[in-house]
Design an enzyme around this catalytic site. Structure first.
Site, PDB file in Angstrom:
ATOM      1  N   VAL A  87      18.435   7.051 -30.283  1.00  0.00           N
ATOM      2  CA  VAL A  87      17.885   7.317 -28.948  1.00  0.00           C
ATOM      3  C   VAL A  87      17.481   8.789 -28.829  1.00  0.00           C
ATOM      4  CG1 VAL A  87      18.310   7.176 -26.466  1.00  0.00           C
ATOM      5  CG2 VAL A  87      19.292   5.473 -27.988  1.00  0.00           C
ATOM      6  N   CYS A  88      18.268   9.659 -29.420  1.00  0.00           N
ATOM      7  CA  CYS A  88      17.983  11.101 -29.368  1.00  0.00           C
ATOM      8  C   CYS A  88      16.644  11.403 -30.034  1.00  0.00           C
ATOM      9  CB  CYS A  88      19.085  11.880 -30.074  1.00  0.00           C
ATOM     10  SG  CYS A  88      20.732  11.397 -29.551  1.00  0.00           S
TER      11      CYS A  88
END
Lengths: 195, 185
Positions: A87-88
């Site tokens: 997600v980062c």
């Protein structure tokens, strides 16, 4: 009984895909930790508090802290858990094209994670660089994240957005489910509320 | 009657739990999308004034679906190339198979899709798939990803091309699509 099934199916349909890095830019390069506990910390600050002061080293060799924006810019602090995770790796590249939105509200973005400078440097290069400063909260490990109350028990930061106005006052706090990217419209709306 | 909605949704979702991308030759499951407000987009896709539509409602023989994300740096770099591909589709003077293009912003909110559209001045329809529902139906592919669908004689949609990555050459991509869909109409 009928209503239970109805909501279960709706819940199934609404479950977000978690720990998922979609961009092929990072194919084969990201470590997937799987679905994590959504939150694992207790926020220590609240809206209306002065922002905790800090100075962190940035990947361009400088230092950054909220004090340098006092009286000049609104500050959006984006804590992310870890470099090279799904997600980062999706989140910060998106902010590259959101720069005009932030600047329209006289805001700068500051990205922080507990990764080392070297790790952050390599990771952000894979994103073809970012327009905002990226700082390492590696040592003392997670001290800045902890001062906000967004340090998780495993030593990573929460996925959090903290907005600070030009007077150094916290105006918005959002700690996401760590598996889910915070929605951009929500951040821009919060900036709009300051003005 | 309340049972119908969750049962239909579940029936649609169950096969889509497969992790594999849709492959050429496969039939596409029904995907429901919200009808856009834009009159221009409605006219382009041939949509009636209903709150939502399914693939069957599209006025096209071939649909090219770009799976993208606002957050994907490759999609950001690819955007001008895909715009050029759209221009080729619009300017095609060859009669016959109509080819339409649309994009699905997986995991993106409407705000995020709109921002992506404005940033790159994207002229073709883009849809937000914030909850990854369409993404699941398409096989949870990475981004950017292109799926080309051809309408069959029974009006169902068949996957004729399914590939990750960008277009690279809009002209070559169009030639490939035309070759693959010869005789599909």
């Amino acid at each position: 009984m009928k209503s239970i099934w109805f909501y279960l199916v709706l819940l199934f349909m609404m479950v977000p895909v978690s720990g998922y890095c979609l961009s092929s830019a990072f194919e084969g390069s990201v470590y997937d930790p799987g679905t994590l506990k959504p939150r694992d910390s207790v926020v220590k600050v609240k809206v209306g508090d002065p922002v905790p002061d800090f100075r962190l080293q940035t990947i361009d060799g400088g230092q950054v802290g909220p004090g340098q924006f006092r009286g000049k810019k609104n500050l959006v602090i984006s804590f992310i858990p870890a470099a090279w995770t799904p997600v980062c790796s999706d989140q910060w590249p998106g902010y590259n094209i959101a720069r005009p939105l932030f600047e329209s509200f006289d805001a700068v973005l500051l990205g922080i994670s507990v990764d080392s400078l070297a790790t952050l440097f390599a990771w952000t290069r894979a994103m073809n660089d970012l327009w905002f400063p990226v700082a390492s909260d590696f040592w003392p490990h997670g001290a800045v994240a902890d001062s906000f109350g967004v340090l998780r028990s495993n030593g990573t930061a929460e996925r959090a957005i903290i907005i600070v106005d030009k007077k150094g006052i916290i105006r918005f706090i959002h700690v996401s489910d760590i598996n889910v990217r915070p929605e951009l419209g929500m951040i821009i709306k919060a900036l709009g509320a300051i003005e | 009657m309340k049972w119908i909605v969750p049962v239909v949704l579940f029936a649609m979702a169950f096969p889509a739990m497969a992790m594999d991308a849709r492959s050429p030759g496969e039939k596409l499951l029904e995907i429901s999308l919200e009808t856009p407000d834009s009159l221009k987009v409605k006219e382009y896709l041939g949509l009636a004034a209903k709150p939502s539509f399914i693939m069957d409602d599209l006025d096209a023989d071939v649909v090219v679906v770009e799976v993208f994300s606002m957050y994907c740096p490759h999609c950001q770099r690819e955007a001008p190339v895909v715009n050029r591909f759209y221009d080729l589709l619009v300017k095609r003077k060859t009669p016959g198979t109509s080819i339409k293009l649309l994009g699905i912003g997986v995991g993106n909110s409407q705000f995020e899709v709109d921002h992506f559209r404005k940033t790159y001045d994207i002229p073709f329809p883009l849809f937000a798939d914030g909850d990854f529902i369409v993404h699941r139906a398409l096989g949870q592919v990475g981004t950017p990803y292109f799926i080309v669908l051809a309408r069959e004689a029974d009006r169902s949609w068949k996957v004729v091309l399914s590939r990750p990555g960008g277009i690279q050459s809009p002209e070559a991509f169009l030639t490939t699509i035309v070759e693959l869909t010869k005789g599909e109409k």
